[in-house]
Write an enzyme that holds these catalytic residues in place. Structure first.
Site, mmCIF file in Angstrom:
data_model
loop_
_atom_site.group_PDB
_atom_site.id
_atom_site.type_symbol
_atom_site.label_atom_id
_atom_site.label_comp_id
_atom_site.label_asym_id
_atom_site.label_seq_id
_atom_site.Cartn_x
_atom_site.Cartn_y
_atom_site.Cartn_z
ATOM 1 N N GLY A 39 47.449 40.345 32.693
ATOM 2 C CA GLY A 39 48.854 40.367 32.521
ATOM 3 C C GLY A 39 49.578 41.395 33.376
ATOM 4 C CG ASP A 245 50.221 43.416 38.432
ATOM 5 O OD1 ASP A 245 51.472 43.612 38.793
ATOM 6 O OD2 ASP A 245 49.828 42.600 38.022
ATOM 7 N N GLY A 280 38.477 40.098 39.763
ATOM 8 C CA GLY A 280 39.129 40.409 38.647
ATOM 9 C C GLY A 280 40.428 41.446 38.800
#
Length: 303
Positions: A39, A245, A280
């Site tokens: 997220g 991110d 990941g």
């Protein structure tokens, strides 16, 4: 120590690794499947915590096994979850296909994130005590606007990642200090494909812009200043999920620590370059010691 507040999404990433992503109507065989906490909000929170900041997460998880795992992952990464709500129903999920070139395609199902449409009691006070507030667009726009306006009232720097890209209302842009789109998002927001021209166009709406350019690094633009291009370290990408991110979370820490923009961008690019060499999202994000060590090595090799 700096304090970063993050208002945004938490998702469980359901990741399939394939040689080549399927086209419409095509079925391909994958070689591996993983569930990885992610997220955009949670990713940025973990990145900032790994980079050495105190971090607090504002958002929601569902009352399911994914929700428990998402909360635990954040806590184990050093993120405070006192303002992470638990709601009835499922947690958010992101369905990700990663190809052998490290590229990805993502479908996000909001789940509990859709319930984050306002600030809960105590959220504004948390934001008021932060050095920066990180925002994205995987929760309802009403909450993003409420968070940005709360930060503006208290003089807290706001950093918005406009993803998934959408039209941004003027009242939101009026409360944003730093906008960090990738080159595709910058083009979608402005209708201009050249990143430098797009960044300049965005300065009509916000005072500072960083356009991320993937392997090419980043481009910074501010009102009244010449644009600044900062290259990224050259690496072989394994999985680019979460790289943006990682960049934003690390950049926020660097700026909160008072680093000059060029140095902050270089440090954030180093962190992102480390993340793309691992599989990941949150699981790939480097710690401060790793970023510093790699930055030192890169400087020595280029000097």
């Amino acid at each position: 120590m700096t304090h970063i507040a993050v208002l945004g999404s938490t998702n469980m990433d359901l990741v399939a690794y394939v040689a080549k992503a399927p086209q419409r109507g095509e079925t391909v065989t994958g070689r591996e499947f993983r569930t990885v906490p992610g997220g955009k909000g949670a990713n940025q929170a973990v990145a900032a915590a790994h980079a050495g900041s105190d971090v607090s997460m504002i958002g929601a998880v569902g009352a399911d096994a994914f929700g428990s795992q998402l909360r635990t992952t954040l806590e184990h990464s050093g993120v405070d979850t006192d303002h992470l709500r638990t709601t009835e129903g499922p947690s958010g999920t992101a369905h990700i296909v990663v190809d052998d070139e490290g590229g990805n395609a993502i479908v996000v199902v909001p789940g509990a994130n859709a319930t984050v449409d306002h600030l809960a009691p105590g959220d504004e006070a948390l934001i008021a005590g932060a050095d920066a507030l990180l925002l994205q667009l995987e929760i309802p726009l009403a909450a993003v606007l409420a968070g940005a306006e709360a930060a503006r009232r208290h003089g807290v720097r706001t950093v918005l990642t406009p993803s998934p890209v959408q039209s941004l209302p003027p009242e939101l842009l009026a409360s944003i200090d730093l906008l960090v789109p990738n080159e595709h998002e910058a083009a979608a927001l402005t209708g201009v494909t050249d990143p430098r021209e797009a960044a300049t166009a965005l300065l009509d709406q916000v005072p500072e812009v960083v356009v991320t350019l993937g392997a090419a690094g980043s481009l910074y633009a501010a009102r009244g200043a010449e644009p600044l291009a900062v290259p990224a370290p050259r690496v072989t990408a394994v999985d680019s999920t979460g790289a943006g991110d990682t960049f934003v979370g690390t950049l926020a820490v660097a700026l909160a620590e008072g680093r000059p923009m060029r140095a902050a961008l270089a440090w954030a690019s180093t962190a992102a370059s480390l993340s793309v060499q691992r599989a990941g999202a949150s699981s790939s994000m480097p710690y401060r010691s790793e970023i510093d060590a790699q930055a030192t090595t890169t400087t020595r090799h280029t000097s």
